[in-house]
Design an enzyme around this catalytic site. Sequence first.
Site, PDB file in Angstrom:
ATOM      1  N   TRP A   6       0.828  -1.208   0.000  1.00 24.36           N
ATOM      2  CA  TRP A   6       0.000   0.000   0.000  1.00 24.36           C
ATOM      3  C   TRP A   6       0.865   1.261   0.000  1.00 24.36           C
ATOM      4  O   TRP A   6       1.715   1.424   0.881  1.00 24.36           O
ATOM      5  CB  TRP A   6      -0.864   0.064   1.251  1.00 24.36           C
ATOM      6  CG  TRP A   6      -2.002  -0.887   1.372  1.00 24.36           C
ATOM      7  CD1 TRP A   6      -2.066  -1.991   2.178  1.00 24.36           C
ATOM      8  CD2 TRP A   6      -3.274  -0.800   0.718  1.00 24.36           C
ATOM      9  NE1 TRP A   6      -3.297  -2.598   2.058  1.00 24.36           N
ATOM     10  CE2 TRP A   6      -4.063  -1.890   1.162  1.00 24.36           C
ATOM     11  CE3 TRP A   6      -3.831   0.091  -0.210  1.00 24.36           C
ATOM     12  CZ2 TRP A   6      -5.363  -2.104   0.726  1.00 24.36           C
ATOM     13  CZ3 TRP A   6      -5.130  -0.125  -0.654  1.00 24.36           C
ATOM     14  CH2 TRP A   6      -5.884  -1.211  -0.190  1.00 24.36           C
ATOM     15  N   ASP A   7       0.626   2.143  -0.939  1.00 27.54           N
ATOM     16  CA  ASP A   7       1.145   3.498  -0.804  1.00 27.54           C
ATOM     17  C   ASP A   7       0.356   4.165   0.327  1.00 27.54           C
ATOM     18  O   ASP A   7      -0.765   3.759   0.637  1.00 27.54           O
ATOM     19  CB  ASP A   7       0.944   4.264  -2.114  1.00 27.54           C
ATOM     20  CG  ASP A   7       1.249   5.745  -1.970  1.00 27.54           C
ATOM     21  OD1 ASP A   7       2.351   6.079  -1.520  1.00 27.54           O
ATOM     22  OD2 ASP A   7       0.361   6.559  -2.298  1.00 27.54           O
ATOM     23  N   MET A   8       0.938   5.168   0.948  1.00 30.83           N
ATOM     24  CA  MET A   8       0.289   5.798   2.097  1.00 30.83           C
ATOM     25  C   MET A   8      -0.374   7.127   1.757  1.00 30.83           C
ATOM     26  O   MET A   8      -1.597   7.266   1.836  1.00 30.83           O
ATOM     27  CB  MET A   8       1.315   5.987   3.205  1.00 30.83           C
ATOM     28  CG  MET A   8       0.743   6.523   4.499  1.00 30.83           C
ATOM     29  SD  MET A   8       2.023   6.561   5.776  1.00 30.83           S
ATOM     30  CE  MET A   8       1.965   8.258   6.252  1.00 30.83           C
TER      31      MET A   8
END
Length: 241
Positions: A9-11
């Site tokens: 996951w990118d944040m």
Amino acid sequence: MKRFTTILWDMDDTLLDFLYSERYAITKCFHTVGLEITEEQIARYSQINKGFWKRYELGEVTREQLLSGRFLQLFQEYGIRDIDLKSFQKEYEEALGSVVSHKDDSLTICKSLHGHVRQYVVTNGITATQRNKLKLAGFLETMDDVFVSEEVGAPKPDREFFVHCLERVEEKELSKILIVGDSLSSDIRGGIQAGIATCWYRPDETVNDTPYKPDYEISDLHMIYEILGVFDTWQSRRDKN
């Protein structure tokens, strides 16, 4: 068989609303030095900051040039003088990590996936800031690990960043790993170069005018269930509730 066992996951602007935290931080810092900030200045800072991060991803500026340069450019454009840059930068990083806003009920989504797929955060940024936000937002208990560019020593989309991450995730079959993020130049480009599947999150339905073509596109994070192959599990949970 699950299509994917692992999600990266990118944040910022994927799991969390970066603009929300950014607005709070830059406003707080201006008030601390006794200045009011206008909507125009907030919007301009956001443009400058995004531009510096893009240049950092491309290797055009160093981390140090990014961290100070974004403020220097803003101050120069608006004729702001006599600011202690180091103090301003330190307060900004602390303030940025002190408030969060979730995207698309992202925490509930990650909690529901916990135990069905392995989840990791892959993010560019300052370690203390990013980890503070993840803790405040409740994500640490749902993630198997967190990879921050400052700790890794290289940003997405660098090969070095992804080599570091992929060496540490449990899944070793690249075809079973999916990265989800909003940035074509960082998340999607990096994922393609690393040989893993890519999912572009574009809630504003931005047009892709880059050479980086994702395997999947979603406008809402809830759409990830079908891509991950755990839609039946999610649907059954919804029916029970």
